[in-house]
Motif scaffolding. Structure first.
Motif, PDB file in Angstrom:
ATOM      1  N   ILE A   1       0.851  -1.188   0.000  1.00  0.00           N
ATOM      2  CA  ILE A   1       0.000   0.000   0.000  1.00  0.00           C
ATOM      3  C   ILE A   1       0.887   1.237   0.000  1.00  0.00           C
ATOM      4  CG2 ILE A   1      -1.995  -1.071   1.130  1.00  0.00           C
ATOM      5  CD1 ILE A   1      -0.998   0.230   3.748  1.00  0.00           C
ATOM      6  N   LEU A   2       0.373   2.279  -0.618  1.00  0.00           N
ATOM      7  CA  LEU A   2       1.031   3.585  -0.630  1.00  0.00           C
ATOM      8  C   LEU A   2      -0.010   4.622  -0.238  1.00  0.00           C
ATOM      9  CD1 LEU A   2       3.201   5.684  -1.278  1.00  0.00           C
ATOM     10  CD2 LEU A   2       2.563   5.498  -3.693  1.00  0.00           C
ATOM     11  N   VAL A   3       0.175   5.221   0.922  1.00  0.00           N
ATOM     12  CA  VAL A   3      -0.753   6.235   1.415  1.00  0.00           C
ATOM     13  C   VAL A   3      -0.037   7.577   1.403  1.00  0.00           C
ATOM     14  CG1 VAL A   3      -2.171   7.020   3.331  1.00  0.00           C
ATOM     15  CG2 VAL A   3      -1.950   4.573   2.873  1.00  0.00           C
TER      16      VAL A   3
ATOM     17  N   LEU B   1      -6.739   0.077  -6.404  1.00  0.00           N
ATOM     18  CA  LEU B   1      -6.048   0.817  -7.475  1.00  0.00           C
ATOM     19  C   LEU B   1      -5.356   2.054  -6.914  1.00  0.00           C
ATOM     20  CD1 LEU B   1      -7.524   1.484 -10.996  1.00  0.00           C
ATOM     21  CD2 LEU B   1      -6.312   3.279  -9.793  1.00  0.00           C
ATOM     22  N   VAL B   2      -6.059   2.816  -6.089  1.00  0.00           N
ATOM     23  CA  VAL B   2      -5.471   4.080  -5.626  1.00  0.00           C
ATOM     24  C   VAL B   2      -4.429   3.855  -4.531  1.00  0.00           C
ATOM     25  CG1 VAL B   2      -7.541   5.363  -6.261  1.00  0.00           C
ATOM     26  CG2 VAL B   2      -7.299   4.525  -3.923  1.00  0.00           C
ATOM     27  N   LEU B   3      -4.460   2.697  -3.862  1.00  0.00           N
ATOM     28  CA  LEU B   3      -3.467   2.407  -2.831  1.00  0.00           C
ATOM     29  C   LEU B   3      -2.234   1.704  -3.383  1.00  0.00           C
ATOM     30  CD1 LEU B   3      -5.728   1.165   0.125  1.00  0.00           C
ATOM     31  CD2 LEU B   3      -4.331   3.243   0.092  1.00  0.00           C
ATOM     32  N   SER B   4      -2.237   1.361  -4.674  1.00  0.00           N
ATOM     33  CA  SER B   4      -1.151   0.576  -5.250  1.00  0.00           C
ATOM     34  C   SER B   4       0.166   1.346  -5.223  1.00  0.00           C
ATOM     35  CB  SER B   4      -1.481   0.184  -6.689  1.00  0.00           C
ATOM     36  OG  SER B   4      -2.606  -0.664  -6.733  1.00  0.00           O
TER      37      SER B   4
ATOM     38  N   LEU C   1       2.541  -2.598 -11.499  1.00  0.00           N
ATOM     39  CA  LEU C   1       2.005  -3.936 -11.704  1.00  0.00           C
ATOM     40  C   LEU C   1       0.763  -4.172 -10.857  1.00  0.00           C
ATOM     41  CD1 LEU C   1       2.307  -6.633 -13.131  1.00  0.00           C
ATOM     42  CD2 LEU C   1       3.806  -7.384 -11.273  1.00  0.00           C
ATOM     43  N   GLN C   2       0.821  -3.808  -9.589  1.00  0.00           N
ATOM     44  CA  GLN C   2      -0.353  -3.962  -8.732  1.00  0.00           C
ATOM     45  C   GLN C   2      -1.485  -3.076  -9.221  1.00  0.00           C
ATOM     46  OE1 GLN C   2       0.422  -3.698  -4.502  1.00  0.00           O
ATOM     47  NE2 GLN C   2      -1.679  -3.081  -4.063  1.00  0.00           N
ATOM     48  N   MET C   3      -1.171  -1.855  -9.649  1.00  0.00           N
ATOM     49  CA  MET C   3      -2.198  -0.968 -10.175  1.00  0.00           C
ATOM     50  C   MET C   3      -2.885  -1.593 -11.382  1.00  0.00           C
ATOM     51  SD  MET C   3      -1.908   2.919 -11.700  1.00  0.00           S
ATOM     52  CE  MET C   3      -1.924   3.784 -10.131  1.00  0.00           C
ATOM     53  N   PHE C   4      -2.115  -2.230 -12.254  1.00  0.00           N
ATOM     54  CA  PHE C   4      -2.709  -2.823 -13.448  1.00  0.00           C
ATOM     55  C   PHE C   4      -3.667  -3.951 -13.088  1.00  0.00           C
ATOM     56  CE2 PHE C   4      -2.703  -5.966 -16.898  1.00  0.00           C
ATOM     57  CZ  PHE C   4      -3.221  -5.179 -17.914  1.00  0.00           C
ATOM     58  N   ILE C   5      -3.342  -4.741 -12.086  1.00  0.00           N
ATOM     59  CA  ILE C   5      -4.236  -5.825 -11.669  1.00  0.00           C
ATOM     60  C   ILE C   5      -5.571  -5.260 -11.198  1.00  0.00           C
ATOM     61  CG2 ILE C   5      -4.559  -7.654  -9.955  1.00  0.00           C
ATOM     62  CD1 ILE C   5      -1.505  -8.083 -10.085  1.00  0.00           C
TER      63      ILE C   5
ATOM     64  N   THR D   1     -12.398   8.292 -13.338  1.00  0.00           N
ATOM     65  CA  THR D   1     -11.313   9.144 -12.846  1.00  0.00           C
ATOM     66  C   THR D   1     -10.002   8.380 -12.712  1.00  0.00           C
ATOM     67  OG1 THR D   1     -11.872   8.691 -10.532  1.00  0.00           O
ATOM     68  CG2 THR D   1     -12.956  10.565 -11.568  1.00  0.00           C
ATOM     69  N   ALA D   2     -10.028   7.059 -12.943  1.00  0.00           N
ATOM     70  CA  ALA D   2      -8.814   6.256 -12.776  1.00  0.00           C
ATOM     71  C   ALA D   2      -7.708   6.725 -13.720  1.00  0.00           C
ATOM     72  CB  ALA D   2      -9.118   4.775 -13.009  1.00  0.00           C
ATOM     73  N   GLY D   3      -8.084   7.088 -14.949  1.00  0.00           N
ATOM     74  CA  GLY D   3      -7.078   7.548 -15.901  1.00  0.00           C
ATOM     75  C   GLY D   3      -6.439   8.851 -15.468  1.00  0.00           C
ATOM     76  N   VAL D   4      -7.268   9.782 -14.961  1.00  0.00           N
ATOM     77  CA  VAL D   4      -6.723  11.045 -14.460  1.00  0.00           C
ATOM     78  C   VAL D   4      -5.814  10.771 -13.262  1.00  0.00           C
ATOM     79  CG1 VAL D   4      -7.310  13.309 -13.523  1.00  0.00           C
ATOM     80  CG2 VAL D   4      -8.766  12.271 -15.271  1.00  0.00           C
ATOM     81  N   PHE D   5      -6.247   9.861 -12.393  1.00  0.00           N
ATOM     82  CA  PHE D   5      -5.415   9.509 -11.235  1.00  0.00           C
ATOM     83  C   PHE D   5      -4.084   8.917 -11.683  1.00  0.00           C
ATOM     84  CE2 PHE D   5      -3.928   6.367  -8.163  1.00  0.00           C
ATOM     85  CZ  PHE D   5      -3.849   7.134  -7.009  1.00  0.00           C
ATOM     86  N   LEU D   6      -4.109   8.065 -12.707  1.00  0.00           N
ATOM     87  CA  LEU D   6      -2.873   7.463 -13.220  1.00  0.00           C
ATOM     88  C   LEU D   6      -1.897   8.539 -13.694  1.00  0.00           C
ATOM     89  CD1 LEU D   6      -1.016   5.219 -14.358  1.00  0.00           C
ATOM     90  CD2 LEU D   6      -2.499   5.172 -16.381  1.00  0.00           C
ATOM     91  N   VAL D   7      -2.382   9.466 -14.516  1.00  0.00           N
ATOM     92  CA  VAL D   7      -1.508  10.513 -15.047  1.00  0.00           C
ATOM     93  C   VAL D   7      -1.006  11.414 -13.919  1.00  0.00           C
ATOM     94  CG1 VAL D   7      -1.387  12.496 -16.597  1.00  0.00           C
ATOM     95  CG2 VAL D   7      -2.614  10.444 -17.305  1.00  0.00           C
ATOM     96  N   THR D   8      -1.852  11.672 -12.924  1.00  0.00           N
ATOM     97  CA  THR D   8      -1.441  12.493 -11.788  1.00  0.00           C
ATOM     98  C   THR D   8      -0.409  11.773 -10.931  1.00  0.00           C
ATOM     99  OG1 THR D   8      -3.639  13.511 -11.773  1.00  0.00           O
ATOM    100  CG2 THR D   8      -2.277  13.809  -9.815  1.00  0.00           C
ATOM    101  N   ARG D   9      -0.672  10.498 -10.650  1.00  0.00           N
ATOM    102  CA  ARG D   9       0.261   9.710  -9.844  1.00  0.00           C
ATOM    103  C   ARG D   9       1.634   9.623 -10.514  1.00  0.00           C
ATOM    104  NH1 ARG D   9       0.934   8.697  -5.112  1.00  0.00           N
ATOM    105  NH2 ARG D   9      -0.891   7.405  -4.587  1.00  0.00           N
TER     106      ARG D   9
END
Length: 609
Positions: free
Chosen positions: A79-81, A132-135, A139-143, A261-269
């Protein structure tokens, strides 16, 4: 420290426990509303945990070895918080909780077995999005990314016995998979270059310029394609309007505040990585602005209230992507959070209207402001926020994006987004005037929804106002891109101009809508036909996919089966021929044996030589 680790794990685990319980214990799932209560209690606990994570403001990372390899694990899970994921945890659990409560009454006519299945899917979706948001790794995010896509397919196609819903679910699944192919190829290429999937390691390498530049632009573009699919960017935006065939609470959950919003989160992350590829950043910004304007133009001619909101979602996602592409990711993420609240409000408000009148067609509504006053109030609050009227939340987040675009010097993109803001106010108040004012068209006696549906609407409306007031009093926006003094009045003028035009056309009747359509005939013609993109994809599907399938079918029937048929026919004929030497007469067999012995003697004599 242990509390810091286990609290986000609790947030992640509660929805998963609810899903397992409903999935493996059929009697619980068949209780219907009982299954709903279990799911609601789980997501309520997750929401409280998410509030704890968000309010504490701590940062923590935990990893466990997953795929071992020489010299250290090839992949880890954990996890990443941080402030980014903590805010997403609060948004996801809040909207999920309110949607699940709302659904108890909205779907009260559903059979118990179907309702239990619905809540099982909801729990799995919440778990997937939270994971997804805690990945902490790509690789974990993709799962979890793929799990989110699966849950979207299941929820959009919840009414799978309806052909339109089944087609929409399949369309959403395959269109988003086009982007996902690029995503998985991109992260594998990145791992091949850097030897890691870990965000923290990758960001440290990016800061120290340790990531090889060769091939990095292509790699990050492929990763961006995943965001294009999930966040419905041009040209993969075509799935989201059709996804409105699912239940309205599903639209509020998946297509307003979470999955899209997952795509926006990906680009932001992954912003530190994308900053290494200016060309990709330019593409992200340009495609985002184009998507925003394209979707807004289609919303202006749509008659289905849910599809208006769907095109609005596509447009606002374009806003967020434009900010992310211009290194104003904080402004884009701010708009993601505010938009998630008031767009969920608008979808649930639309659901209350549809629940009351039994139609999605805005031109068959009208006059509902008196019949449904509470619904009208909360819907107008959400509309004002989306239109960018102060002091509501949407005004400040939109202004932050426009400020970031202006400070970057992207004048063309600024003009496009400004025009989009005007159109947003126009088409949203077009919906308000058609639905809640004017002459009534709806049959029967529509009335405000029961409290299980009204309660979430009021909570979201109050939050929309409260967030706006908080930023009006205490400061707002992306501090790295302060807004010029003229921007706030300019934004207000854009919003008020769009509202005034909608009022003049659909309430006052001073401007005939048909006359404006004739004046803008080419744009109107194309917008009503979705600019031919759905027809284009349908043609490509028939020409290539169905054509290729037909070719494979022909090869299977006439080549593969033909060879097998010829061989079997030859075998049958050979058998028929050999069967004739079996005459049943002893002298014939004696002749045959004598002839065979003679051949053996001759062969042995020849071989001995």
């Amino acid at each position: 420290m242990r509390i810091l680790v286990w609290l986000p794990l609790l947030v992640l685990g509660l929805p998963f426990a609810s899903f397992l319980l409903l999935a493996v214990v059929p009697p619980l799932r068949r209780t219907g509303r009982g299954a709903g209560v279990i799911s609601i209690l789980a997501i309520a606990g997750a929401f409280l945990g998410a509030l704890g994570v968000w309010t504490q403001g701590f940062r923590t990372e935990s990893r466990w070895e997953w795929i071992p390899a020489d010299g250290g694990p090839m992949a880890t899970v954990g996890i990443l918080v941080d402030p980014l994921s903590a805010a997403m945890l609060a948004l996801i659990t809040l909207v999920s909780l309110l949607v699940q409560v709302y659904s108890l009454d909205y779907l009260h006519d559903e059979p118990a077995r179907g309702l239990g299945r619905y809540y099982a899917y909801h729990s799995l979706f919440a778990f997937s999005m939270l994971g997804l948001v805690l990945s902490p790794t790509f690789l974990q995010m993709f799962i979890f990314w793929e799990l989110v896509g699966l849950c979207s397919y299941l929820l959009i196609g919840y009414w799978y016995d309806r052909p339109a819903a089944a087609r929409a679910a399949v369309k959403a699944f395959w269109v988003t998979k086009l982007g996902d192919v690029g995503f998985v190829v991109g992260i594998v290429m990145l791992w091949g270059t850097t030897g890691t999937f870990d965000f923290t390691t990758l960001f440290a390498m990016a800061r120290e310029n340790q990531i090889p530049a060769e091939g990095l632009t292509l790699t990050l573009f492929l990763i961006y394609l995943g965001a294009v699919g999930k966040s419905a960017q041009f040209p993969l935006h075509v799935w989201l309007p059709d996804a409105m065939e699912g239940p309205t609470p599903v639209s509020a959950l998946i297509h307003a505040a979470t999955m899209v919003t997952a795509g926006v989160f990906l680009v932001t992350r992954a912003q530190p990585l994308f900053l290494l590829a200016p060309d990709v950043m330019g593409i992200i910004a340009a495609v985002g602005a184009f998507t925003a304007l394209l979707a807004a133009s289609m919303a202006c001619v749509e008659t289905d209230i849910k599809r208006v909101l769907a095109y609005s979602t596509v447009s606002q996602l374009g806003y967020m992507m434009t900010a992310a592409g211009l290194a104003a990711a904080a402004a884009g993420f701010f708009h993601l959070l505010t938009h998630g609240v008031f767009k969920a409000l608008l979808f649930l408000g639309a659901g209350a209207v549809i629940h009351a009148v039994g139609t999605n067609d805005m031109f068959r509504m009208g006059g509902l402001g008196r019949a449904m006053p509470q619904t009208a109030i909360v819907f107008i609050v959400g509309t004002l926020a989306l239109a960018g009227v102060p002091p509501l939340a949407g005004f400040f987040s939109k202004e932050a994006i426009l400020a970031g675009v202006w400070q970057h010097g992207a004048t063309t993109l600024f003009v496009i987004l400004a025009l989009t803001a005007f159109l947003t106010a126009f088409y949203m108040f077009r919906a308000v005037f058609l639905v809640f004012f004017g002459r009534a068209h709806a049959a029967g006696h529509p009335h405000d929804a029961p409290w299980l549906m009204r309660g979430p609407l009021w909570i979201l409306a109050i939050l929309t106002v409260a967030i706006g007031l908080r930023y009006a009093i205490g400061g707002h926006g992306d501090d790295a891109h302060p807004a010029p003094g003229w921007l706030a009045p300019f934004s207000v003028v854009l919003a008020l101009s769009g509202i005034a035009l909608a009022w003049a056309m659909y309430q006052r009747g001073a401007i005939e809508p048909a006359a404006l359509s004739r004046a803008l005939r080419p744009i109107d013609f194309m917008a009503r036909r979705r600019y031919g993109l759905d027809a284009l994809y349908g043609g490509l599907y028939q020409a290539f996919i169905l054509g290729f399938s037909g070719l494979i079918g022909w090869i299977d029937r006439y080549f593969v089966d033909g060879i097998l048929n010829v061989l079997s026919a030859w075998t049958l004929r050979g058998g028929d021929g050999l069967r004739r030497i079996q005459t049943g007469r002893a002298q014939d067999y004696l002749y045959g044996v004598a002839f065979g012995v003679l051949l053996v003697v001759v062969w042995f004599h020849w071989w001995a030589q």
